[in-house]
Design an enzyme around this catalytic site. Sequence first.
Site, PDB file in Angstrom:
ATOM      1  CG  ASP A  27     -23.140  14.852 -15.284  1.00  0.00           C
ATOM      2  OD1 ASP A  27     -23.552  15.158 -14.421  1.00  0.00           O
ATOM      3  OD2 ASP A  27     -23.915  15.838 -16.859  1.00  0.00           O
TER       4      ASP A  27
ATOM      5  CB  ILE B 184     -22.339  23.998 -22.176  1.00  0.00           C
ATOM      6  CG1 ILE B 184     -22.923  24.838 -21.987  1.00  0.00           C
ATOM      7  CG2 ILE B 184     -21.242  23.875 -23.565  1.00  0.00           C
ATOM      8  CD1 ILE B 184     -21.946  26.370 -21.068  1.00  0.00           C
TER       9      ILE B 184
ATOM     10  CE1 TYR C 163     -18.856  28.398 -12.484  1.00  0.00           C
ATOM     11  CE2 TYR C 163     -18.650  31.080 -12.280  1.00  0.00           C
ATOM     12  CZ  TYR C 163     -18.702  29.515 -13.187  1.00  0.00           C
ATOM     13  OH  TYR C 163     -18.727  29.790 -14.392  1.00  0.00           O
TER      14      TYR C 163
ATOM     15  N   GLY D 265     -27.001  18.428 -13.521  1.00  0.00           N
ATOM     16  CA  GLY D 265     -27.330  17.930 -14.876  1.00  0.00           C
ATOM     17  C   GLY D 265     -28.642  16.618 -14.773  1.00  0.00           C
TER      18      GLY D 265
END
Length: 324
Positions: free
Chosen positions: A34, A15, A147, A39
């Site tokens: 990041d 995203i 989560y 990623g």
Amino acid sequence: MSTSTILITGGAGFIGSNLCDYFLQKGYTVICLDNFATGHRHNVAPFLSNFNFKLIEGDIRDYSVCKHAVDGVDFVLHQAALGSVPRSIKDPITSNEVNVSGFLNMLVAARDAGVKRFIYAASSSTYGDSESLPKVEDVIGKPLSPYAITKYVNELYAEIFSRTYGMETIGLRYFNVFGRRQDPNGAYAAVIPKFVMQMMKHESPVINGDGLYSRDFTYIDNVVQMNELAMLTTNPEAVNTVYNTAYGDRTTLNQMVHLLKDYLSVYDSSIGTIPIIHGPNRVGDIPHSLASIDKAKRLLGYAPKYAFADGLKEAVNWYWQNLK
């Protein structure tokens, strides 16, 4: 607004990289933070030559990194997180460190830097064991996974920071987002890219359960639209709250697989004959997910452009061209 600077945490992820791409095309200055845990460098490689793009390699669990990243930033689009219900069940400590402690680090850093608005990726997992459909923002159940707990805690922290410090925050409860750049590999790959890759290899995908579980699958461009609307809204009623970020329709896993077969068969007719395997239900999964998007329509002017089938066709085309 293109003179503004946006920090996108998790900007090398699925995203996040789509958000980087979109806002760079709009002329914004974009900073990507990041740590490349989930990623990928290839997701941001095309942006590195763009004068308006800056990459910071760092971890949101390190407050000094967060403080550095928000310097001079107007808006934060916080996407950095450890996703996946199964991952959180296997390792709840790391999920909590990233999703809760990391989130709090970013909130504090953004507050102290005077960031105009903090928009963050919330999750439909927050609805937990609530059986009501469609899901409406102010009716939630008890979380069904570590989560889900972490993502709900994010919402609680954002609300407190809005009330206590006057920060503007908006949470976007993502519903099963899919599309270009979504990673098909790894133990915690999302179902659509995982199934696409398996079928392209002529392997049988395994559906958890009887395939009648349903999801509000949401194409990436609808999610990008929601982030932009949340960032740019001038409606005072629209901030300091959460929104379902979805298309507002549901598709069963069986229906999804049949569509995948149809779209992939355009490229390889033998894919249409691949048998489907059914396995046990997955721990922590909710049976059905369907979002009401009325609130986003009313307060943000949200009008999703891609229905599930249209988005899936786009996604399949992208996977075939880029990953075959």
